[in-house]
Scaffold this motif. Structure first.
Motif, mmCIF file in Angstrom:
data_model
loop_
_atom_site.group_PDB
_atom_site.id
_atom_site.type_symbol
_atom_site.label_atom_id
_atom_site.label_comp_id
_atom_site.label_asym_id
_atom_site.label_seq_id
_atom_site.Cartn_x
_atom_site.Cartn_y
_atom_site.Cartn_z
ATOM 1 N N LEU A 294 43.680 43.058 16.769
ATOM 2 C CA LEU A 294 43.433 41.798 16.079
ATOM 3 C C LEU A 294 43.681 40.619 17.001
ATOM 4 C CD1 LEU A 294 42.960 40.211 13.399
ATOM 5 C CD2 LEU A 294 45.434 40.363 13.030
ATOM 6 N N SER A 295 44.895 40.538 17.560
ATOM 7 C CA SER A 295 45.264 39.364 18.349
ATOM 8 C C SER A 295 44.486 39.278 19.661
ATOM 9 C CB SER A 295 46.772 39.374 18.632
ATOM 10 O OG SER A 295 47.152 40.570 19.290
ATOM 11 N N ILE A 296 44.448 40.367 20.424
ATOM 12 C CA ILE A 296 43.722 40.352 21.703
ATOM 13 C C ILE A 296 42.219 40.253 21.470
ATOM 14 C CG2 ILE A 296 43.295 41.562 23.865
ATOM 15 C CD1 ILE A 296 46.142 40.518 23.539
ATOM 16 N N GLY A 297 41.731 40.965 20.457
ATOM 17 C CA GLY A 297 40.296 40.944 20.172
ATOM 18 C C GLY A 297 39.803 39.555 19.810
ATOM 19 N N ILE A 298 40.560 38.841 18.982
ATOM 20 C CA ILE A 298 40.166 37.485 18.597
ATOM 21 C C ILE A 298 40.208 36.564 19.817
ATOM 22 C CG2 ILE A 298 40.843 35.466 17.237
ATOM 23 C CD1 ILE A 298 41.714 37.391 15.042
ATOM 24 N N LEU B 201 53.036 28.046 31.807
ATOM 25 C CA LEU B 201 53.597 26.815 31.248
ATOM 26 C C LEU B 201 52.982 26.509 29.878
ATOM 27 C CD1 LEU B 201 55.581 24.524 32.028
ATOM 28 C CD2 LEU B 201 53.593 23.241 32.851
ATOM 29 N N LEU B 202 51.658 26.637 29.779
ATOM 30 C CA LEU B 202 50.981 26.364 28.509
ATOM 31 C C LEU B 202 51.380 27.396 27.461
ATOM 32 C CD1 LEU B 202 48.990 24.856 26.748
ATOM 33 C CD2 LEU B 202 47.133 26.187 27.791
ATOM 34 N N TYR B 203 51.456 28.658 27.858
ATOM 35 C CA TYR B 203 51.862 29.707 26.906
ATOM 36 C C TYR B 203 53.257 29.412 26.357
ATOM 37 C CZ TYR B 203 52.707 34.292 24.843
ATOM 38 O OH TYR B 203 52.980 35.309 23.960
ATOM 39 N N ASP B 204 54.175 29.013 27.224
ATOM 40 C CA ASP B 204 55.537 28.738 26.781
ATOM 41 C C ASP B 204 55.575 27.538 25.833
ATOM 42 O OD1 ASP B 204 58.318 29.647 27.129
ATOM 43 O OD2 ASP B 204 58.661 27.630 27.911
ATOM 44 N N PHE B 205 54.722 26.551 26.099
ATOM 45 C CA PHE B 205 54.618 25.390 25.219
ATOM 46 C C PHE B 205 54.092 25.805 23.843
ATOM 47 C CE2 PHE B 205 51.813 21.964 23.562
ATOM 48 C CZ PHE B 205 52.780 21.010 23.291
ATOM 49 N N LEU B 206 53.059 26.639 23.819
ATOM 50 C CA LEU B 206 52.493 27.101 22.551
ATOM 51 C C LEU B 206 53.471 28.034 21.833
ATOM 52 C CD1 LEU B 206 48.843 27.780 23.762
ATOM 53 C CD2 LEU B 206 49.671 25.802 22.458
ATOM 54 N N TYR B 207 54.207 28.828 22.609
ATOM 55 C CA TYR B 207 55.227 29.690 22.006
ATOM 56 C C TYR B 207 56.292 28.852 21.301
ATOM 57 C CZ TYR B 207 59.296 32.651 21.467
ATOM 58 O OH TYR B 207 60.379 33.298 20.935
ATOM 59 N N TYR B 208 56.673 27.737 21.914
ATOM 60 C CA TYR B 208 57.650 26.847 21.280
ATOM 61 C C TYR B 208 57.193 26.459 19.881
ATOM 62 C CZ TYR B 208 59.972 22.489 20.019
ATOM 63 O OH TYR B 208 60.643 21.507 19.318
ATOM 64 N N TRP B 209 55.926 26.097 19.726
ATOM 65 C CA TRP B 209 55.429 25.663 18.422
ATOM 66 C C TRP B 209 55.276 26.823 17.450
ATOM 67 C CZ3 TRP B 209 56.071 21.016 16.879
ATOM 68 C CH2 TRP B 209 56.130 19.978 17.818
ATOM 69 N N PHE C 251 48.176 30.370 17.264
ATOM 70 C CA PHE C 251 48.807 29.346 18.097
ATOM 71 C C PHE C 251 48.356 29.414 19.551
ATOM 72 C CE2 PHE C 251 51.340 29.409 14.363
ATOM 73 C CZ PHE C 251 51.873 28.138 14.237
ATOM 74 N N TYR C 252 47.800 30.554 19.978
ATOM 75 C CA TYR C 252 47.415 30.704 21.378
ATOM 76 C C TYR C 252 45.920 30.480 21.616
ATOM 77 C CZ TYR C 252 52.075 32.646 21.675
ATOM 78 O OH TYR C 252 53.435 32.817 21.606
ATOM 79 N N LEU C 253 45.171 30.127 20.581
ATOM 80 C CA LEU C 253 43.740 29.894 20.752
ATOM 81 C C LEU C 253 43.423 28.755 21.727
ATOM 82 C CD1 LEU C 253 42.228 30.518 17.213
ATOM 83 C CD2 LEU C 253 42.341 32.051 19.185
ATOM 84 N N PRO C 254 44.277 27.709 21.855
ATOM 85 C CA PRO C 254 43.983 26.694 22.877
ATOM 86 C C PRO C 254 43.813 27.273 24.277
ATOM 87 C CG PRO C 254 45.628 25.848 21.367
ATOM 88 C CD PRO C 254 45.412 27.294 21.000
ATOM 89 N N MET C 255 44.541 28.344 24.600
ATOM 90 C CA MET C 255 44.380 28.958 25.916
ATOM 91 C C MET C 255 42.985 29.565 26.053
ATOM 92 S SD MET C 255 48.058 30.722 26.830
ATOM 93 C CE MET C 255 47.506 31.050 28.507
ATOM 94 N N ALA C 256 42.503 30.189 24.971
ATOM 95 C CA ALA C 256 41.153 30.766 25.004
ATOM 96 C C ALA C 256 40.103 29.670 25.130
ATOM 97 C CB ALA C 256 40.917 31.594 23.738
#
Length: 415
Positions: free
Chosen positions: A57-61, A87-95, A138-143
């Motif tokens: 689900l998560s990786i596929g999306i 850095l971006l992942y850690d920022f998104l993880y925070y939220w 929350f991690y879609l901005p990276m995609a």
């Protein structure tokens, strides 16, 4: 990838857990209880088993969004892509982490990590089995920004592995390091139920996010940290650990009269209730001095549970390494058998008769399968010698189970 890396890192995790326990004993700080540690580790192993199915689900999306909606494609061979990605992942993880404490839907998954009333390296491995259901959002901005899937997966693993070492009471404050990074002192605060510390220090690698967005607090000697949750789990049942908040919120959602509240409650903070339910609920107070949940686990029963956990852990390694090649039906049956084992261990630690019968049934199923098919869940063919060893082990487990519970005093077990 993540499951395989964690599988191969597991010996290091357990070596560090043993080292921490030894140091704690030398310092006369008894940081571990066997029942609590088995429960935390079982939850971590269960999360890896279930994630074999949920990662699609998560990786596929992520891959689908990156392929269809990314504004560019960043080069995976450039160091700046990896560094900025982390850095971006850690920022998104925070939220994600912060919202995991602010909304019932996400707290229902994240609460598992906070349920232990102890704080040690085994707590780091106490992970939810349902986090992938909504965390991917929350991690879609990276995609969208074009970070390749391999970068996303790798930096996510780095962020996760970093957080292992900060779950300890054996390391004190670290000066300047505490001001920049998530550290043991900073993260102890995050696991606290003290009023002063609630909903603070969400950073995964960097604590700078908390300082920037107003959620930082320093650990204070005047307020010793008390660990756990404001509504203690008081159970070693790993399935209930994953389901308790979902069940409580669903109950309120079904009970409230207004349709808007039936949906709103999932997005509100933990503890929030619609007006009609709040009017009927008695006020609750939280006692920092509450006794810890600690049903006795000693002697042969303790060693049996430890042995079954160790067996389950090693067999799970085979499951994870076979996940990409096994057939779907075999993999599901294999997963269910493993999950049942960890569930039963929890019941045995609570000394409930029902789980003694379930354990005997689970072992009998294993022996019957090996006898009838000469294979392990249709995935691995077994030689005659391996068959004999597995059947002998099953017989030994059944005999141990009989001897342990036949000699328990009347009333020792409960339903």
């Amino acid at each position: 990838m993540q499951e395989k890396v964690i599988t191969f890192a597991s010996p290091i995790f357990f070596l560090l857990i043993a080292l921490e326990a030894f140091i704690a004993m030398r310092r006369q700080r008894h940081a571990y209880r066997v029942n609590d540690a088995i429960n935390s580790l079982s939850l971590g192993v269960m999360s890896q088993i279930i994630n074999v199915f949920l990662k699609l689900l998560s990786i596929g999306i992520y891959v689908w969004v990156a392929q269809h909606f990314a504004i560019t494609t960043l080069p995976a061979d450039q160091p700046w892509v990896w560094l900025s990605g982390l850095l971006l992942y850690d920022f998104l993880y925070y939220w994600l982490h912060r919202m995991g404490h602010m909304t019932n839907l996400l707290w229902a998954a994240h609460v598992v990590h906070h349920q232990s009333e102890h704080y040690n390296l085994s707590t780091a491995l106490r992970q939810t089995s349902s986090g992938h259901l909504f965390g991917w959002i929350f991690y879609l901005p990276m995609a969208l920004l074009g970070y390749p899937p391999e970068v996303f997966i790798a930096v996510g693993l780095i962020d996760l592995l970093y957080q292992f070492w900060i779950h300890t009471q054996q390391i004190g404050k670290l000066g300047w390091f505490d001001r920049v990074f998530a550290s043991p002192s900073n993260h102890r605060v995050h696991h606290a139920v003290n009023d002063i510390y609630l909903d603070k220090n969400f950073g995964g690698i960097l604590i700078l996010w908390d300082r920037l967005f107003g959620t930082f607090i320093e650990e204070q000697d005047a307020h010793p940290v008390v660990f756990g949750t404001r509504k203690p789990l008081r159970s070693w049942n790993p399935f209930w650990a994953n389901a308790e908040v979902y069940a409580a919120v669903l109950k309120d959602a079904l009970s409230t009269r207004r349709w808007v509240d039936k949906f709103k409650i999932w997005l509100m903070p933990p503890g929030w209730q619609p007006t009609d339910l709040a009017a009927r609920s008695a006020p609750t107070t939280f006692d920092l001095q509450r006794p810890e949940y600690n049903p006795p686990l000693r002697g042969a029963l303790m060693w049996y549970c430890l042995a079954q956990f160790a067996l389950g852990l090693n067999i799970t390694t085979h499951f994870l390494l076979s996940a990409n090649t096994a057939g779907g039906v075999s993999l599901v049956l294999y997963a269910l058998w493993l999950l049942a084992g960890f569930w039963i261990i929890g019941g045995l630690m609570q000394q409930q008769k029902f789980f003694v019968l379930l354990e005997a049934f689970r072992i009998a199923i294993c022996a019957a399968m090996v006898l009838s098919s000469a294979s392990w869940f249709g995935i691995t063919a077994l030689t005659g010698t391996v068959q004999a060893c597995i059947i002998a082990a099953c017989a030994a487990c059944l005999l141990a189970l009989l001897l342990i519970f036949k000699t328990k005093p009347h009333g020792y077990l409960s339903y």
